[in-house]
Design an enzyme around this catalytic site. Structure first.
Site, PDB file in Angstrom:
ATOM      1  N   LYS A 142       1.541   7.477   4.290  1.00 51.78           N
ATOM      2  CA  LYS A 142       1.820   6.608   3.144  1.00 51.78           C
ATOM      3  C   LYS A 142       0.700   6.720   2.110  1.00 51.78           C
ATOM      4  O   LYS A 142      -0.441   7.013   2.448  1.00 51.78           O
ATOM      5  CB  LYS A 142       1.870   5.129   3.582  1.00 51.78           C
ATOM      6  N   GLN A 185      11.682  -7.045  -1.370  1.00 51.06           N
ATOM      7  CA  GLN A 185      11.022  -5.824  -1.839  1.00 51.06           C
ATOM      8  C   GLN A 185      11.806  -5.175  -2.956  1.00 51.06           C
ATOM      9  O   GLN A 185      13.036  -5.150  -2.908  1.00 51.06           O
ATOM     10  CB  GLN A 185      10.925  -4.816  -0.691  1.00 51.06           C
ATOM     11  N   HIS A 193      14.715   4.405  -2.031  1.00 46.18           N
ATOM     12  CA  HIS A 193      14.671   5.569  -1.146  1.00 46.18           C
ATOM     13  C   HIS A 193      15.224   6.743  -1.908  1.00 46.18           C
ATOM     14  O   HIS A 193      16.328   6.672  -2.436  1.00 46.18           O
ATOM     15  CB  HIS A 193      15.482   5.300   0.119  1.00 46.18           C
ATOM     16  N   HIS A 226      10.193   6.713   0.627  1.00 46.60           N
ATOM     17  CA  HIS A 226      10.314   5.252   0.485  1.00 46.60           C
ATOM     18  C   HIS A 226       9.294   4.823  -0.551  1.00 46.60           C
ATOM     19  O   HIS A 226       8.192   5.346  -0.565  1.00 46.60           O
ATOM     20  CB  HIS A 226       9.948   4.516   1.764  1.00 46.60           C
ATOM     21  N   ARG A 232      11.445 -11.038   8.801  1.00 43.51           N
ATOM     22  CA  ARG A 232      10.583 -10.564   9.883  1.00 43.51           C
ATOM     23  C   ARG A 232       9.988 -11.757  10.611  1.00 43.51           C
ATOM     24  O   ARG A 232       9.546 -12.709   9.980  1.00 43.51           O
ATOM     25  CB  ARG A 232       9.457  -9.689   9.319  1.00 43.51           C
ATOM     26  N   CYS A 275      15.400   0.820   5.020  1.00 43.56           N
ATOM     27  CA  CYS A 275      15.668   2.271   5.024  1.00 43.56           C
ATOM     28  C   CYS A 275      16.803   2.696   5.945  1.00 43.56           C
ATOM     29  O   CYS A 275      17.638   3.509   5.526  1.00 43.56           O
ATOM     30  CB  CYS A 275      14.398   3.076   5.278  1.00 43.56           C
ATOM     31  N   ASP A 299      12.603  -2.190  -3.378  1.00 44.79           N
ATOM     32  CA  ASP A 299      12.608  -1.040  -2.488  1.00 44.79           C
ATOM     33  C   ASP A 299      13.376   0.120  -3.111  1.00 44.79           C
ATOM     34  O   ASP A 299      14.280  -0.098  -3.917  1.00 44.79           O
ATOM     35  CB  ASP A 299      13.324  -1.468  -1.193  1.00 44.79           C
TER      36      ASP A 299
END
Length: 624
Positions: free
Chosen positions: A442, A357, A361, A488, A339, A310, A359
RNA sequence: GCCACCUUAGCUCAGCUGGUUAGAGCAUCAGUUUUGUAAACUGAGGGUCGUCGGUUCGAAUCCGACAGGUGGCUCCA
C-alpha cells in the site's frame, strides 16, 4: 528545578543529544523513585519518547495511579537535589544475567538472555537503543553496560547526564497499561509517562500546547458546533450526524467524487449485507475469523454486514466477460461498512464501527498500473492541497512473515512498482515493512491531528491476490485469458476519521465551501420591514444554494454577533434601516479569513454571487 | 479486549471527611425592551446525582458489578 545548560548552545545536534540524555536520565530517576516507594518493583524498559520519557514497571498486585504522582515527583526531587553522579560500568553478559537474577529483575533477565542470543532472536521490539548493547549488528553480545545513580542500577546503553541534578524541568503526565514487549499475550505492565524539557519555560509552553489542543478536540467541537453526536442507545462507535455535520460529509464526498469522475471513475452501488461465502472466497474470513459476527436471515445462508467493499466490486467485474479494450475499468462507491472494533479502540470519529469510505477499485492490465497509480496520487494531492493539509507518505510493504497471500515474486514486483511511482511523483516517503495488507502493498497517506497523533487517511493499494482468488480475467489481443490487477484507493479514507482530523486541523473554522452555515443574517429589530428584508435575502440565498440562516431573535445585536462568532460562521450581515434603504450590506468576515476579497459595502445580489463563487472554486481563505 | 482514571441539568462545573426540599453560569422558555457590530433586564422550567445491587438509622458522597467515556497498550482487511 535546576536548569541544565548545554555546553554548546549554538550546536543544535549537541543540544538535542543533551535533551535526550536528560530525558533518559529522568526515566532512571523516576525508576529510582519508584523503587524507593515500591521496593518490589520489577522494571521493563524506560526509553525516551517525543517530548519526554516513560518507564514500564510491574508492581505485582500493587498499582500506581495518577494520585501517586505527587509522592513520586517528590521522591524524584530528592534524588535530583542529591545530585548523584551517573556512573557507567561494564559486565560480561553472563555476569549481568546473574545480577538480574539476584536483583529479582526477570524482565531485565529476559532482555539480557535475548541480547546474549542477539542474531538469533527475532524480537523486533528489542530496541537496541535502550539496552546495553556494546557490539553492533547480529554478533553475539559479549559485554553489556550499566548505569548507576545512588542506589539504583540499570542495564542501559546510555548516555546520561553527569549527575541527577542536571536534568531540566519535568512533569509526570499519566499512567497507562502496556504489554511487556508490546505483545498482548505477555503480562501487562504499568507505563509511567513524563514530559521533560531543558527549561521550565519550555515545559510550561508544552503544557500550554496540550491545553490548546484540548480546545480543538473534534469531540468537543462536534458538540459545540452541532456536527455529530454519539448516543449510548445507538451504541458506541456509531456516530450520528446532524444537518450541519452532514453538510461537511456531503461536500467532502462531492469533491472526492468530482476528482474521481474526472479521472474516469464510474459510480457503482453494492448492498451492505452479503453472504459470508464472499469473504471466505476473498480470504478475509480466514485472516480475521473473529471479526465476522454472523446473523442468519433465512434458509441456511449466513449473512453479515460488509466490513469492506472490494470483494463485492469484484463481482461486478466478474458479471460479464471483459476485453483488454475495456480496461482500465474504474468503479467508485462512497459507502458505509461495519467493523466490530474492540471497545477500547473506539475514539470519537477517528475509530468507529460504522465507517464510510470514498472507495474505488480500478481493474487494470499490468501495463496500466503505473499510470493509474499516478493518476490516483494526483487526486490525493489535489484534495489535500485544496484543504491546506500536509501529508506524510508511507510505503507499506510486507516483511518476511507468512501473513501474506500470493507469490513473493509478484509481491516484489508490486512493491517495486509502488516505489517507482512514489519516486516519479517526487513523494517524500518512507518504507514501513510489515505494514502491507495481506493481499498487497500500500501507499498510505497520514495526516496529523492537533495533538500530533498521526492518522491514516488516504490509501492506495495494489492487489494481485483478490483477482486471483476470484478468478477475474480479461481476453487479451491474442484471444488469451489474462488476469487483471486491482488498485484499491480511498482519498479521504474513512470520512469519519478524516473529519476528526480536519475538525482539529481547522479548529472548526471551515472554508466557505465546507462551512455548514456560510452566512448569518442578524436583524437589528423585529419590525415588519426588517423581517421582510431578511426573508428576501434568505430566498435569494436558497435560490443560489447558499447556506444562510437568519437570526431574528429578540436579543441585542451584540449578543447575536457573538453567537455567530462562536458558531464560526464565515460571513455575518447585520440588517436594519440603513441596509433596507440602500439594499446594500457590510459583510462582517470571520477573523481568520482574508478581508480583501469582499468590498466594504456590497449589494445583496453581488454578495450572494461572491459566496457562490468562493464555494464553487473551493477557495482556502483561512489562515490557521 | 487489557491497565489507570472519570460519569451531578442540553453544555461547563460547585457540592468539605455520609446528615433537612442537590446549586451556579451558559443554553432553553416566558415577559419587559426594539436594540447597530463579541454577552440588555426580570422570571420560569429542567436533575430518581450513569444503571443495578450492597453497607448504613440515613448514600450524589462508602463498597461491588455492569454500562458509557478519557488517556494509553494491543489491533485496524
Amino acid at each position: 528545578m535546576p536548569d541544565s545548560n548545554p555546553s554548546n548552545p549554538s550546536n543544535d545536534s549537541n543540544q538535542a543529544d543533551q535533551l535526550h540524555a536528560m530525558r533518559h536520565s529522568l526515566a532512571h530517576i523516576m525508576a529510582t523513585a519508584v523503587q524507593h516507594l515500591w521496593p518490589e518493583a520489577k522494571f521493563g524498559v524506560g526509553p525516551v519518547v517525543e517530548n519526554g520519557f516513560y518507564y514500564d514497571i510491574d508492581l505485582g498486585k500493587a498499582k500506581v495511579s495518577e494520585e501517586d504522582f505527587g509522592k513520586i515527583e517528590a521522591e524524584m526531587a530528592k534524588i535530583i537535589t542529591a545530585d548523584e553522579p551517573f556512573t557507567k560500568s561494564e559486565k560480561p553478559v553472563d555476569e549481568a544475567i546473574a545480577w538480574a537474577q539476584q536483583a529479582k529483575q526477570p524482565y531485565k533477565e529476559e532482555l539480557l538472555n535475548d541480547l546474549k542470543r542477539a542474531g538469533t532472536t527475532v524480537a523486533k521490539d528489542l530496541n537496541a537503543d535502550e539496552l546495553g548493547t556494546i557490539t553492533e549488528g547480529d554478533a553475539q553480545v559479549a559485554n553489556v553496560s550499566f548505569y548507576q545513580n545512588g542506589d539504583f542500577t540499570d542495564l542501559c546503553r546510555g548516555p546520561h547526564v553527569e549527575s541527577t541534578g542536571k536534568t531540566g524541568a519535568f512533569k509526570l503526565l499519566r499512567v497507562a497499561g502496556a504489554y511487556w514487549r508490546g505483545n498482548e499475550k505477555n503480562p501487562q505492565m504499568q507505563r509511567l509517562y513524563g514530559v521533560a524539557f531543558a527549561t521550565d519555560q519550555e515545559l510550561h509552553n508544552h503544557l500550554a500546547l496540550i491545553e490548546e489542543a484540548k480546545k480543538r478536540d473534534h469531540r468537543k467541537l462536534g458538540q459545540e458546533l452541532d456536527l455529530f453526536t454519539i448516543s449510548d442507545l445507538v451504541g458506541p462507535g456509531l456516530p450520528l450526524f446532524t444537518p450541519r455535520g452532514t453538510v461537511l460529509r456531503n461536500e467532502l464526498v462531492r469533491f472526492s467524487e468530482e476528482l474521481q469522475r474526472t479521472a474516469g471513475y464510474e459510480a457503482v452501488w453494492t448492498p451492505h449485507m452479503t453472504k459470508v461465502e464472499l469473504y471466505q472466497a476473498s480470504g478475509h474470513y480466514e485472516k480475521y475469523p473473529e471479526r465476522f459476527d454472523v446473523s442468519s436471515v433465512e434458509s441456511t445462508d449466513k449473512f453479515m454486514l460488509k466490513p469492506m467493499n472490494c470483494p463485492h466490486v469484484t463481482q461486478i467485474y466478474a458479471s460479464r466477460p471483459r476485453s483488454y479494450r475495456d480496461l482500465p475499468l474504474r468503479y467508485m462507491e462512497t459507502t458505509t461498512m461495519y467493523r466490530d472494533e474492540k471497545s477500547g479502540e473506539l475514539h470519537g470519529l477517528s475509530r468507529v464501527r460504522a465507517l464510510t469510505q470514498d472507495d474505488s477499485h480500478a481493474f487494470v492490465r499490468p501495463d496500466q498500473i503505473e499510470e493509474e497509480m499516478s493518476n490516483i496520487l494526483g487526486m490525493v494531492k489535489q484534495m489535500y492541497l485544496t484543504l491546506g493539509m500536509d501529508l506524510s507518505v508511507d510505503l507499506s510493504f510486507r516483511d518476511d512473515g507468512d501473513n501474506y497471500f500470493g507469490d513473493p515474486k509478484v509481491w516484489k514486483a508490486a512493491q517495486d512498482i509502488l516505489e517507482g511511482v512514489a519516486k516519479a511523483q517526487e513523494l517524500n516517503y518512507k518504507i514501513e515493512l510489515g505494514e502491507a495488507a495481506f493481499y498487497g502493498p500500500k501507499i498510505d497517506i497520514h495526516v496529523a491531528d492537533a495533538l500530533g497523533r498521526k492518522w491514516q487517511c488516504a490509501t492506495v493499494q495494489l492487489d494481485f491476490v483478490q483477482p486471483e482468488r476470484f478468478g477475474l480475467e480479461y481476453i487479451d489481443e491474442h484471444g488469451a485469458k489474462q488476469r487483471p490487477a486491482m488498485i484499491h484507493k480511498a482519498i479521504l479514507g474513512s470520512i469519519e476519521r478524516f473529519l476528526s482530523v480536519y475538525i482539529e486541523h481547522t479548529a472548526g473554522k471551515f472554508p466557505i465551501w465546507l462551512a455548514p452555515e456560510q452566512v448569518r443574517v442578524i436583524t437589528v429589530n423585529q419590525e415588519e420591514a426588517t423581517v421582510a428584508f431578511a426573508d428576501k435575502i434568505l430566498s435569494q440565498a436558497k435560490e443560489k444554494g447558499v447556506r444562510l440562516y437568519v437570526d431574528n431573535s429578540n436579543e441585542s445585536v451584540g449578543k447575536k454577533i457573538r453567537a455567530a462568532e462562536v458558531a464560526k460562521v464565515p460571513y455575518t450581515l447585520v440588517i436594519g434601516e440603513k441596509e433596507i434603504a440602500s439594499s446594500e450590506v457590510i459583510p462582517r468576515i470571520r477573523k481568520d479569513m482574508a478581508v480583501m476579497d469582499v468590498p466594504m459595502t456590497i449589494g445583496i445580489d453581488q454578495f450572494i454571487g461572491t459566496v457562490v463563487n468562493e464555494a464553487k472554486s473551493r477557495v482556502l481563505k483561512t489562515s490557521l
